[in-house]
Design an enzyme around this catalytic site. Sequence first.
Site, PDB file in Angstrom:
ATOM      1  N   ARG A   1      63.185  14.752   2.187  1.00 53.22           N
ATOM      2  CA  ARG A   1      62.343  15.510   3.134  1.00 53.22           C
ATOM      3  C   ARG A   1      63.193  16.179   4.219  1.00 53.22           C
ATOM      4  O   ARG A   1      62.793  16.224   5.394  1.00 53.22           O
ATOM      5  CB  ARG A   1      61.275  14.607   3.792  1.00 53.22           C
ATOM      6  CG  ARG A   1      60.453  13.797   2.834  1.00 53.22           C
ATOM      7  CD  ARG A   1      59.424  14.625   2.094  1.00 53.22           C
ATOM      8  NE  ARG A   1      58.726  13.802   1.163  1.00 53.22           N
ATOM      9  CZ  ARG A   1      59.061  13.686  -0.141  1.00 53.22           C
ATOM     10  NH1 ARG A   1      60.066  14.410  -0.632  1.00 53.22           N
ATOM     11  NH2 ARG A   1      58.382  12.900  -0.942  1.00 53.22           N
TER      12      ARG A   1
ATOM     13  N   SER B   1      50.719  13.283   5.431  1.00 55.93           N
ATOM     14  CA  SER B   1      51.523  12.147   5.918  1.00 55.93           C
ATOM     15  C   SER B   1      52.085  12.506   7.284  1.00 55.93           C
ATOM     16  O   SER B   1      52.784  13.513   7.420  1.00 55.93           O
ATOM     17  CB  SER B   1      52.687  11.875   4.967  1.00 55.93           C
ATOM     18  OG  SER B   1      52.204  11.595   3.693  1.00 55.93           O
TER      19      SER B   1
ATOM     20  N   GLU C   1      57.158  12.903  10.187  1.00 58.66           N
ATOM     21  CA  GLU C   1      57.410  13.985   9.226  1.00 58.66           C
ATOM     22  C   GLU C   1      56.885  15.304   9.805  1.00 58.66           C
ATOM     23  O   GLU C   1      57.446  16.371   9.588  1.00 58.66           O
ATOM     24  CB  GLU C   1      56.678  13.653   7.918  1.00 58.66           C
ATOM     25  CG  GLU C   1      56.963  14.628   6.816  1.00 58.66           C
ATOM     26  CD  GLU C   1      56.398  14.162   5.481  1.00 58.66           C
ATOM     27  OE1 GLU C   1      56.841  13.130   4.976  1.00 58.66           O
ATOM     28  OE2 GLU C   1      55.513  14.858   4.963  1.00 58.66           O
TER      29      GLU C   1
END
Length: 341
Positions: free
Chosen positions: A167, A238, A337
Amino acid sequence: MKIVEHVSLTSLTTFKVGGDARYVLACESVEDIQGALAFIRERSLSWYVLGGGSNVLASDSGYEGVILQLKNTEVTFSSTDTARESCVVVVGAGVSWDALVSKTVAEGLWGLENLAGIPGSVGAAPVQNIGAYGADVSDTLLYVDAFDTKTDALVRLTKDECVFGYRNSLFKEDPAYIIVRVAFQLSKIPTPRIQYADLLALREQGRVLDTSLQIAEAVREVRSKKFPDLHITGTAGSFFKNPTISSEAFSLLKAQYPELPGFPSSEDASVIKIPLGWILDHVLNLRGYTKGQVRLFEKQALVLVAEHGATTEEINAFAKEVETKVFSATGIKIEREVRML
Ligand code: NAP
């Protein structure tokens, strides 16, 4: 280049919170990007490239600079290898990610099917190296064409130059690049990846997962049962990253919570990636935890949901509380995130 003033960030982000953006500039070409940068520099403004706004939490006080939106939507397919076993697909940053997945699986191509149903644009996908069900964008990405605002030139970055991680990528670390188009090398030879429990369970129920189209449909079905619909609910999916910890720290936690799942990290097998959703659910009992207009989604605790009327201040305070609770119970410092605007 189209310029709009005073646009509510509630309409530009899937969290549907935040104040106004001072300017929104839509760019369809490199010339538009150059024009936008001239506009920005003349006024000494800050700027931020926004795709689908599905991974961003905008400030209640808004954004006093320029939001750039890439609107180029070309998609070209070409077979380049002599054996014709793969196909290169070059895609404009403004194309919807999920529309691209649909196009490629309809052509019988393999590589993007596990990434079906992820919101956002193609231009945003490499920034955080989106991934799901055992596939990351970096697995099939060939190159990125980006406008480098440090040199004012269009540059081609190979996959290695994009410095992809879990990520993460060069583009997240160095926001000087404006992604213009992305090229993928997709396989014509079946390469199914159905090792994740959700997909294995479907296959055990008798679901046929022989083509990339069938896998993409299965992934969308699994996601729709687990994640809220971003078109209706205020969320960015998320909110936190799944953390990675040392194998020693994992063993200690595992002794305390014998059911705790853990997977060796794809980047470094000596560290273990653990599902934060499991900790929030089984260690902290926070699935569905609600404060005012903000809560952890009842079907997947990693997802933070903001009901109509929630403020960014409330969301931040709620997220901080979750971060503190996770740290007190496990010693793990979790990271977000979602990016702040
Ligand atoms: P999940 O499938 O329950 O997985 C939770 C965690 O366990 C993730 O860290 C996942 O790694 C890992 N994991 C599960 N099975 C694994 C296996 N067989 N091998 C290696 N690692 C495994 O997660 P979820 O929350 O329901 O999300 C479904 C998928 O969508 C996940 O892959 C998740 O990462 C992805 N997702 C991505 C984004 C994004 O790109 N921004 C946002 C939301 C969800 P991975 O994270 O490496 O898959």
